[in-house]
Design an enzyme around this catalytic site. Structure first.
Site, short mmCIF file in Angstrom:
data_model
loop_
_atom_site.label_atom_id
_atom_site.label_comp_id
_atom_site.label_asym_id
_atom_site.label_seq_id
_atom_site.Cartn_x
_atom_site.Cartn_y
_atom_site.Cartn_z
N GLU A 167 0.86 -1.19 0.00
CA GLU A 167 0.00 0.00 0.00
C GLU A 167 0.90 1.23 0.00
O GLU A 167 1.77 1.39 0.86
CB GLU A 167 -0.95 0.05 1.20
CG GLU A 167 -1.73 1.37 1.19
CD GLU A 167 -3.12 1.31 1.83
OE1 GLU A 167 -3.41 0.36 2.56
OE2 GLU A 167 -3.90 2.25 1.57
N GLY A 172 1.25 5.04 0.64
CA GLY A 172 0.57 5.98 1.53
C GLY A 172 0.17 5.24 2.79
O GLY A 172 -0.77 4.44 2.79
N GLY A 200 -0.32 6.89 5.79
CA GLY A 200 -1.27 7.73 6.54
C GLY A 200 -0.60 8.55 7.61
O GLY A 200 0.52 8.27 8.06
N GLY A 201 -1.29 9.60 8.04
CA GLY A 201 -0.78 10.45 9.11
C GLY A 201 0.10 11.59 8.63
O GLY A 201 0.47 12.47 9.42
N ASP A 207 5.75 5.36 2.33
CA ASP A 207 5.28 6.72 2.61
C ASP A 207 6.46 7.67 2.48
O ASP A 207 7.61 7.30 2.76
CB ASP A 207 4.68 6.82 4.02
CG ASP A 207 3.70 8.00 4.15
OD1 ASP A 207 2.47 7.75 4.20
OD2 ASP A 207 4.17 9.16 4.19
N HIS A 263 -2.06 11.09 -4.41
CA HIS A 263 -3.30 11.31 -5.18
C HIS A 263 -3.14 12.33 -6.30
O HIS A 263 -4.12 12.86 -6.80
CB HIS A 263 -4.48 11.71 -4.27
CG HIS A 263 -4.75 10.72 -3.19
ND1 HIS A 263 -4.94 9.39 -3.44
CD2 HIS A 263 -4.84 10.85 -1.85
CE1 HIS A 263 -5.15 8.75 -2.31
NE2 HIS A 263 -5.08 9.61 -1.32
N GLU A 284 -6.82 4.63 -5.42
CA GLU A 284 -7.87 5.25 -4.59
C GLU A 284 -7.98 6.75 -4.84
O GLU A 284 -7.04 7.40 -5.29
CB GLU A 284 -7.57 5.02 -3.10
CG GLU A 284 -7.73 3.58 -2.68
CD GLU A 284 -7.68 3.41 -1.16
OE1 GLU A 284 -7.66 4.41 -0.43
OE2 GLU A 284 -7.66 2.23 -0.73
N ASP A 285 -9.11 7.28 -4.44
CA ASP A 285 -9.36 8.73 -4.45
C ASP A 285 -9.15 9.34 -5.83
O ASP A 285 -8.52 10.39 -5.99
CB ASP A 285 -8.49 9.43 -3.40
CG ASP A 285 -8.91 9.06 -1.97
OD1 ASP A 285 -9.76 8.16 -1.83
OD2 ASP A 285 -8.39 9.65 -1.02
N SER A 326 -4.57 1.26 7.83
CA SER A 326 -4.92 0.30 6.77
C SER A 326 -3.93 -0.86 6.71
O SER A 326 -4.33 -1.98 6.40
CB SER A 326 -4.98 0.99 5.42
OG SER A 326 -6.06 1.87 5.40
C1 LIG Z 1 -4.36 9.36 2.45
S1 LIG Z 1 -2.92 9.07 3.38
C2 LIG Z 1 -2.81 7.32 3.36
C3 LIG Z 1 -3.80 6.66 4.24
C4 LIG Z 1 -3.57 5.19 4.43
N1 LIG Z 1 -3.40 4.48 3.18
C5 LIG Z 1 -4.73 4.58 5.17
O1 LIG Z 1 -5.67 4.14 4.50
O2 LIG Z 1 -4.69 4.53 6.40
C6 LIG Z 1 -1.69 9.56 2.24
C7 LIG Z 1 -0.27 9.32 2.69
O3 LIG Z 1 0.55 9.42 1.52
C8 LIG Z 1 1.77 10.00 1.87
N2 LIG Z 1 2.37 10.59 0.68
C9 LIG Z 1 2.16 11.82 0.13
N3 LIG Z 1 2.90 11.98 -0.97
C10 LIG Z 1 3.59 10.83 -1.15
C11 LIG Z 1 4.54 10.38 -2.12
N4 LIG Z 1 4.93 11.16 -3.14
N5 LIG Z 1 5.05 9.14 -1.99
C12 LIG Z 1 4.68 8.34 -0.95
N6 LIG Z 1 3.78 8.72 -0.01
C13 LIG Z 1 3.26 9.94 -0.10
C14 LIG Z 1 1.42 11.00 2.97
O4 LIG Z 1 2.54 11.26 3.81
C15 LIG Z 1 0.27 10.33 3.69
O5 LIG Z 1 0.70 9.69 4.87
#
Ligand SMILES: C[S@@+](CC[C@H](N)C(=O)[O-])C[C@H]1O[C@@H](n2cnc3c(N)ncnc32)[C@H](O)[C@@H]1O
Length: 273
Positions: A86, A88, A90-91, A118, A162, A187-188, A101
């Site tokens: 996965e 991302g 989160g946080g 992440d 996203h 997603e999203d 997740s």
């Molecule tokens: C929507 S949250 C993910 C939620 C998680 N999948 C859940 O369902 O609990 C998005 C995460 O993507 C990370 N993120 C943002 N840009 C990113 C990138 N270019 N590469 C990897 N992670 C990234 C952020 O730090 C954040 O923690």
């Protein structure tokens, strides 16, 4: 017992039981001989994905309605020793936040290795069968390191930045490396329509996430293209299904060569060929 007495009894008894115990009571024949789940771990591994999402408080159920779709597509792997990534965790930059997740996936996929990527350090989420990496989803080096250290990925879920350009780059790198028969979820996808999030209001803008998805749907039918000089791309040959839900796209990988009857049907077009 009359039906009205029975339904009264059901209504009174159900709130006293956990959902899992209730399901067990209602389905004793399906699990004849199995004891009611006792330990917390047994109860978790018995939950469906929506119950797990609620338990671990991920927004994959609640703000979103993703878990029933995932449940349907992922059910065949629930007991398989696969690798799930996965993107991302989160946080965002908040210390000690994230991982909901990944924990949900660990209990849904009872024997899988769960990997999270992440941009922030989420190593506090590491646990048996959960490993995290820090890096950008657009960095081929970190994506390759994940594959080298984990093994072939069967499921990828992109819940990272996203941003359309990121989603497209990540897909371009990971989809060809996904296991045959694997699943790639994005997603999203609503951000594809939002210029403020790297998307576009123009439905024909070729740079968005949904433009990629639409092109995959066309490519899935490449054997029906009338232009005989068309050279199929990697995704044309390996995308076998594209499922679009509200804000969620699920892509299945396989061998997309079923053949076509177009020459037999469009006889006059190919008469000279
Ligand atoms: C929507 S949250 C993910 C939620 C998680 N999948 C859940 O369902 O609990 C998005 C995460 O993507 C990370 N993120 C943002 N840009 C990113 C990138 N270019 N590469 C990897 N992670 C990234 C952020 O730090 C954040 O923690």
């Amino acid at each position: 017992m009359s039906p009205s007495v029975k339904s009264f009894a059901v209504a009174r008894v159900k709130p006293l039981l956990s959902d899992t115990a209730w399901a067990w009571l209602r389905d004793p024949l399906g699990r004849r001989g199995a004891p009611p789940p006792s330990s917390p771990a047994a109860r978790l591994s018995d939950m469906d994905l929506t119950q797990l999402a609620q338990h671990f408080k991920t927004d994959k159920w609640g703000s979103h309605r993703y878990t029933p779709h995932y449940e349907r597509h992922f059910a065949p792997w629930r007991d398989e020793a696969i690798n799930v990534l996965e993107i991302g965790i989160g946080g965002y930059a908040r210390e000690g936040r994230g991982g909901k997740s990944l924990r949900m996936w660990k209990h849904f996929f009872r024997h899988a290795q769960i990997v999270g990527l992440d941009i922030q350090d989420k190593s506090f989420v590491d646990a048996p069968r959960i490993r995290t990496y820090q890096g950008s989803q657009t960095d081929p080096e970190v994506l390759q390191r994940i594959i080298d250290e984990t093994g072939e990925l069967t499921i990828v879920i992109d819940d990272g930045s996203h941003r359309s350009d990121h989603i497209r780059d990540t897909f371009a790198y990971l989809f060809p490396r996904l296991a045959h028969g694997g699943i790639y979820a994005i997603e999203d996808t609503q951000t594809s329509y939002w210029p403020e999030r790297g998307g576009s209001e123009d439905l024909d803008d070729p740079t968005t996430t949904m433009a990629l998805v639409k092109s995959l749907v066309d490519g899935l039918h490449h054997e029906e293209f009338v232009d005989e000089s068309y050279e199929p791309t990697y995704t044309d040959l390996h995308v076998v299904a594209v499922h679009c839900y509200h804000n969620l796209v699920i892509i299945e990988k396989g061998d997309n060569r079923e053949g076509t009857r177009r020459r037999a049907i469009l006889k006059s077009r190919y008469a000279d060929g």
